[in-house]
Design an enzyme around this catalytic site. Structure first.
Site, PDB file in Angstrom:
ATOM      1  N   SER A 173       0.821  -1.217   0.000  1.00 37.80           N
ATOM      2  CA  SER A 173       0.000   0.000   0.000  1.00 37.80           C
ATOM      3  C   SER A 173       0.855   1.268   0.000  1.00 37.80           C
ATOM      4  O   SER A 173       2.004   1.265   0.470  1.00 37.80           O
ATOM      5  CB  SER A 173      -0.906   0.026   1.228  1.00 37.80           C
ATOM      6  OG  SER A 173      -1.732  -1.104   1.262  1.00 37.80           O
TER       7      SER A 173
HETATM    8  N1  SAH Z   1      -0.340  -5.131   3.923  1.00 39.74           N
HETATM    9  C1  SAH Z   1       0.266  -5.568   2.694  1.00 39.74           C
HETATM   10  C2  SAH Z   1      -0.673  -5.365   1.538  1.00 39.74           C
HETATM   11  C3  SAH Z   1      -0.760  -6.570   0.703  1.00 39.74           C
HETATM   12  S1  SAH Z   1      -1.995  -6.576  -0.541  1.00 39.74           S
HETATM   13  C4  SAH Z   1       1.615  -4.920   2.504  1.00 39.74           C
HETATM   14  O1  SAH Z   1       1.945  -3.978   3.243  1.00 39.74           O
HETATM   15  O2  SAH Z   1       2.383  -5.352   1.644  1.00 39.74           O
HETATM   16  C5  SAH Z   1      -3.251  -7.575   0.221  1.00 39.74           C
HETATM   17  C6  SAH Z   1      -2.860  -8.968   0.591  1.00 39.74           C
HETATM   18  O3  SAH Z   1      -4.043  -9.626   1.098  1.00 39.74           O
HETATM   19  C7  SAH Z   1      -2.353  -9.824  -0.555  1.00 39.74           C
HETATM   20  O4  SAH Z   1      -1.094 -10.332  -0.225  1.00 39.74           O
HETATM   21  C8  SAH Z   1      -3.400 -10.954  -0.665  1.00 39.74           C
HETATM   22  O5  SAH Z   1      -2.835 -12.190  -1.040  1.00 39.74           O
HETATM   23  C9  SAH Z   1      -3.966 -10.991   0.746  1.00 39.74           C
HETATM   24  N2  SAH Z   1      -5.284 -11.591   0.897  1.00 39.74           N
HETATM   25  C10 SAH Z   1      -6.365 -11.456   0.096  1.00 39.74           C
HETATM   26  N3  SAH Z   1      -7.406 -12.149   0.589  1.00 39.74           N
HETATM   27  C11 SAH Z   1      -6.990 -12.740   1.746  1.00 39.74           C
HETATM   28  C12 SAH Z   1      -7.595 -13.575   2.734  1.00 39.74           C
HETATM   29  N4  SAH Z   1      -8.857 -13.981   2.649  1.00 39.74           N
HETATM   30  N5  SAH Z   1      -6.852 -13.956   3.787  1.00 39.74           N
HETATM   31  C13 SAH Z   1      -5.551 -13.579   3.908  1.00 39.74           C
HETATM   32  N6  SAH Z   1      -4.923 -12.796   3.008  1.00 39.74           N
HETATM   33  C14 SAH Z   1      -5.632 -12.367   1.953  1.00 39.74           C
END
Ligand code: SAH
Length: 208
Positions: free
Chosen positions: A52
């Protein structure tokens, strides 16, 4: 980054600003993107996911209202960057990631920076992490079609859920505070519009 993108836009929580000064964001992106790591935008990580924008990380972290003593849950570990910020702000962090390869990389990044107060699990975070509940605050870093009731149930009374809710192309960033035993008794505040990758799972979007 901290002055121009965060302080200038109204982030005031001193602990959040200090954490974002401290955590080396460039270590959480691919080497070829390291020079862009402190820019005012999200960046791609692996598997079509994104780390993000710094301002969104700060805004969501501030909304968690942490003092350092809390147990918190994060859904969507991704690169592990937001996880590291939470590890600076809370006592213990539980984080769930659905893509095993990302969870492994996040774990490595966090270990290399000595964040040992973090537990990462691979799975569908829309179920939460019941064995470790209740949490003082829960953050979802992927866009959800609805407010997942199971997550509200895993919050303490007075606990905060910070989550983007909307359709697949844009969401409202919500801060929900649980007011009583009744999980429908919530205070809802809007923190603005945003665009996150999909929350995929039983209580999120279908994987199609
Ligand atoms: N906080 C992260 C943002 C990652 S993007 C950072 O700072 O890099 C969102 C993430 O949520 C992705 O890696 C995706 O694989 C994960 N995601 C999506 N649905 C999910 C679920 N049901 N449970 C766990 N992770 C999930």
């Amino acid at each position: 980054m901290v002055d121009a993108q965060l302080r200038a836009r109204g982030i005031e929580d001193r602990r959040v600003l200090t954490a974002m000064e401290k955590v080396p964001r460039h270590l959480f992106v691919d080497e070829v993107l390291a020079e862009q790591a402190y820019n005012d935008n999200p960046l791609p990580i692996d598997r079509q996911q994104t780390i993000s924008q710094p301002y969104i990380v700060a805004l969501m972290s501030e909304a968690m209202e942490l003092t350092g003593k809390e147990k918190v849950l994060e859904i969507g570990s991704g690169s592990g960057y937001q996880t590291a910020i939470l590890a600076e702000l809370a006592e213990r962090v539980f984080s769930i990631e659905r893509i095993a390869a990302l969870a492994t990389r996040a774990r490595k990044n966090l270990d290399s920076l000595c964040y040992y107060n973090v537990a990462i699990r691979v799975g569908d975070g829309t179920y939460g992490w019941r064995e470790e509940s209740p949490f003082a605050a829960i953050m979802v870093t992927a866009g959800s079609p609805q407010i997942p009731k199971l997550l509200i149930e895993q919050l303490e009374i007075g606990g905060r859920l910070v989550i983007p809710v909307g359709d697949r192309s844009s969401q409202a960033l919500l801060k929900l505070t649980r007011l009583s035993e009744n999980p429908n008794d919530l205070k809802q505040e809007g923190l603005g519009g945003c665009r996150f990758v999909d929350l995929i799972g039983e209580h999120g979007w279908d994987n199609s």
